[in-house]
Design a protein around this motif. Structure first.
Motif, PDB file in Angstrom:
ATOM      1  N   MET A  15       0.819  -1.205   0.000  1.00  0.00           N
ATOM      2  CA  MET A  15       0.000   0.000   0.000  1.00  0.00           C
ATOM      3  C   MET A  15       0.855   1.258   0.000  1.00  0.00           C
ATOM      4  N   PHE A  16       2.161   1.125   0.267  1.00  0.00           N
ATOM      5  CA  PHE A  16       3.046   2.284   0.287  1.00  0.00           C
ATOM      6  C   PHE A  16       3.771   2.501  -1.037  1.00  0.00           C
ATOM      7  N   ASP A  17       3.487   1.679  -2.053  1.00  0.00           N
ATOM      8  CA  ASP A  17       4.055   1.932  -3.365  1.00  0.00           C
ATOM      9  C   ASP A  17       3.494   3.236  -3.922  1.00  0.00           C
ATOM     10  N   GLY A 114      13.126   5.148  12.076  1.00  0.00           N
ATOM     11  CA  GLY A 114      13.636   5.461  10.755  1.00  0.00           C
ATOM     12  C   GLY A 114      13.741   4.194   9.946  1.00  0.00           C
ATOM     13  N   PRO A 115      14.090   4.317   8.665  1.00  0.00           N
ATOM     14  CA  PRO A 115      14.211   3.130   7.812  1.00  0.00           C
ATOM     15  C   PRO A 115      15.187   2.116   8.394  1.00  0.00           C
ATOM     16  N   GLY A 116      14.762   0.857   8.396  1.00  0.00           N
ATOM     17  CA  GLY A 116      15.595  -0.224   8.907  1.00  0.00           C
ATOM     18  C   GLY A 116      15.406  -0.529  10.374  1.00  0.00           C
ATOM     19  N   ALA A 117      14.618   0.260  11.085  1.00  0.00           N
ATOM     20  CA  ALA A 117      14.410   0.035  12.518  1.00  0.00           C
ATOM     21  C   ALA A 117      13.600  -1.234  12.759  1.00  0.00           C
ATOM     22  N   ARG A 135       5.235   2.067   7.972  1.00  0.00           N
ATOM     23  CA  ARG A 135       5.751   3.066   7.032  1.00  0.00           C
ATOM     24  C   ARG A 135       7.050   3.669   7.550  1.00  0.00           C
ATOM     25  N   ALA A 136       7.113   3.929   8.862  1.00  0.00           N
ATOM     26  CA  ALA A 136       8.286   4.577   9.430  1.00  0.00           C
ATOM     27  C   ALA A 136       9.537   3.703   9.310  1.00  0.00           C
ATOM     28  N   VAL A 137       9.409   2.388   9.488  1.00  0.00           N
ATOM     29  CA  VAL A 137      10.587   1.513   9.443  1.00  0.00           C
ATOM     30  C   VAL A 137      10.992   1.166   8.023  1.00  0.00           C
ATOM     31  N   GLY A 138      10.087   1.388   7.063  1.00  0.00           N
ATOM     32  CA  GLY A 138      10.426   1.168   5.668  1.00  0.00           C
ATOM     33  C   GLY A 138      10.534  -0.294   5.292  1.00  0.00           C
ATOM     34  N   PRO A 139      10.819  -0.563   4.012  1.00  0.00           N
ATOM     35  CA  PRO A 139      10.871  -1.958   3.540  1.00  0.00           C
ATOM     36  C   PRO A 139      12.026  -2.760   4.128  1.00  0.00           C
ATOM     37  N   PRO A 167       3.790 -11.252   4.230  1.00  0.00           N
ATOM     38  CA  PRO A 167       5.065 -11.332   4.947  1.00  0.00           C
ATOM     39  C   PRO A 167       6.013 -10.241   4.451  1.00  0.00           C
ATOM     40  N   GLY A 168       6.950  -9.901   5.302  1.00  0.00           N
ATOM     41  CA  GLY A 168       7.871  -8.831   4.953  1.00  0.00           C
ATOM     42  C   GLY A 168       8.133  -7.949   6.143  1.00  0.00           C
ATOM     43  N   ARG A 169       7.633  -6.711   6.062  1.00  0.00           N
ATOM     44  CA  ARG A 169       7.998  -5.772   7.122  1.00  0.00           C
ATOM     45  C   ARG A 169       7.140  -5.913   8.375  1.00  0.00           C
ATOM     46  N   VAL A 170       5.981  -6.586   8.326  1.00  0.00           N
ATOM     47  CA  VAL A 170       5.117  -6.739   9.498  1.00  0.00           C
ATOM     48  C   VAL A 170       4.921  -8.221   9.807  1.00  0.00           C
ATOM     49  N   ILE A 171       5.176  -8.586  11.066  1.00  0.00           N
ATOM     50  CA  ILE A 171       4.880  -9.930  11.567  1.00  0.00           C
ATOM     51  C   ILE A 171       3.877  -9.766  12.699  1.00  0.00           C
ATOM     52  N   CYS A 172       2.673 -10.258  12.494  1.00  0.00           N
ATOM     53  CA  CYS A 172       1.596 -10.119  13.482  1.00  0.00           C
ATOM     54  C   CYS A 172       1.299 -11.487  14.085  1.00  0.00           C
TER      55      CYS A 172
END
Length: 278
Positions: A15-17, A114-117, A135-139, A167-172
């Motif tokens: 959704m952030f593309d 920030g990105p990568g956090a 969004r804040a931590v980025g891809p 899967p990817g930046r969020v693990i719930c």
């Protein structure tokens, strides 16, 4: 029942593309007015029906985000907006009380994201803050978010997947981080940059999360009652935290009417929110 509120489809992308135009499978925020917005996955061949009329999905494909779309009878229209965490918050179904822009902005700032956090969140709820954290931590970053209610966790997992974040930046995951035997499986000790708790009793979760944080890592808890704040403050020092602060977020909005006079009258509304960070 929670999952039937919105049909969730495989995403075409995150959704952030930042595509300029709407494609089939894209997520779009349908804007009727500032109080009425909804999230829609574009499916060619289908038709959206709302209080403003009927709108063909086919007519959305190829349009630029932000475009106005007339109803089939040509009498009314909606705007097709690019999804953001703020618009997602305004359009989502509330499984729980949610955080809004003022608190979310302060939380992201104080957590120094920030990105990568790498971030740990407990109390996923409706996923309002989760999307802003993602969004804040980025891809290249990672959000580990936990929800103790199984139905809410399942609904959030489906939404993250549909929005291209998991899967990817969020693990719930489903779990109660306040239980003494709780283990943060897959989260390395000292490898977390920040943690956030939106829990009824965050003081129980603090000792278990402290070893995860790197030196200088940040912890924020969100509590509506000062008694919760007091009990959380009482355990911070023993867990290795220093310089705790209690912050109250005040939002004062001004309505400035247009006038031909040489002076201006402003009507103000104030909203108050309280959270603790360290």
């Amino acid at each position: 029942q929670l999952l039937r509120r919105r049909r969730l489809l495989p995403p075409s992308s995150s959704m952030f593309d930042h595509s300029e135009t709407i494609a089939g499978g894209a997520l779009v925020i349908i804007y009727e007015d500032h109080k009425h917005m909804s999230a829609l996955r574009v499916e060619p061949g289908k038709t959206l029906n709302n209080r403003f009329g009927a709108f063909r999905h086919n007519d959305m494909v190829g349009r630029r985000y932000g475009a106005q779309l007339l109803s089939l009878d040509g009498r009314k229209y909606v705007y097709l907006l690019r999804p953001t965490p703020e618009l997602w918050t305004a359009s989502l179904s509330h499984r729980t009380q949610i955080l809004y822009i003022a608190d979310i902005s302060m939380i992201c700032l104080q957590l120094e994201l920030g990105p990568g956090a790498v971030v740990v969140e407990a109390g996923t709820g409706s996923g309002s803050l989760s999307h802003a954290l993602a969004r804040a931590v980025g891809p290249t970053g990672r959000l580990h978010t936990y929800e103790f209610n199984a139905a809410r966790a399942t609904a959030a997992q489906a939404e993250f997947a549909s929005n291209g974040l998991s899967p990817g930046r969020v693990i719930c995951q489903h779990g109660d981080v306040c239980q003494p035997e709780w283990k943060y499986d897959g989260v390395p000790e000292g490898g977390v940059d920040a943690a956030f708790f939106d829990l009824p009793n965050p003081w129980l979760a603090v000792p278990l999360a402290a070893p995860l944080l790197r030196a200088g890592g940040r912890l924020c808890t969100f509590s509506p009652c000062i008694e919760q704040v007091e009990r959380t403050l009482a355990v911070l020092a023993a867990a290795g935290f220093t310089r705790p602060e209690v912050v109250e977020v005040l939002v004062r909005t001004h309505e400035v009417p247009r006038t031909t006079h040489t002076h201006t009258h402003a009507h103000a509304r104030t909203h108050t929110h309280t959270h603790t960070h360290t």
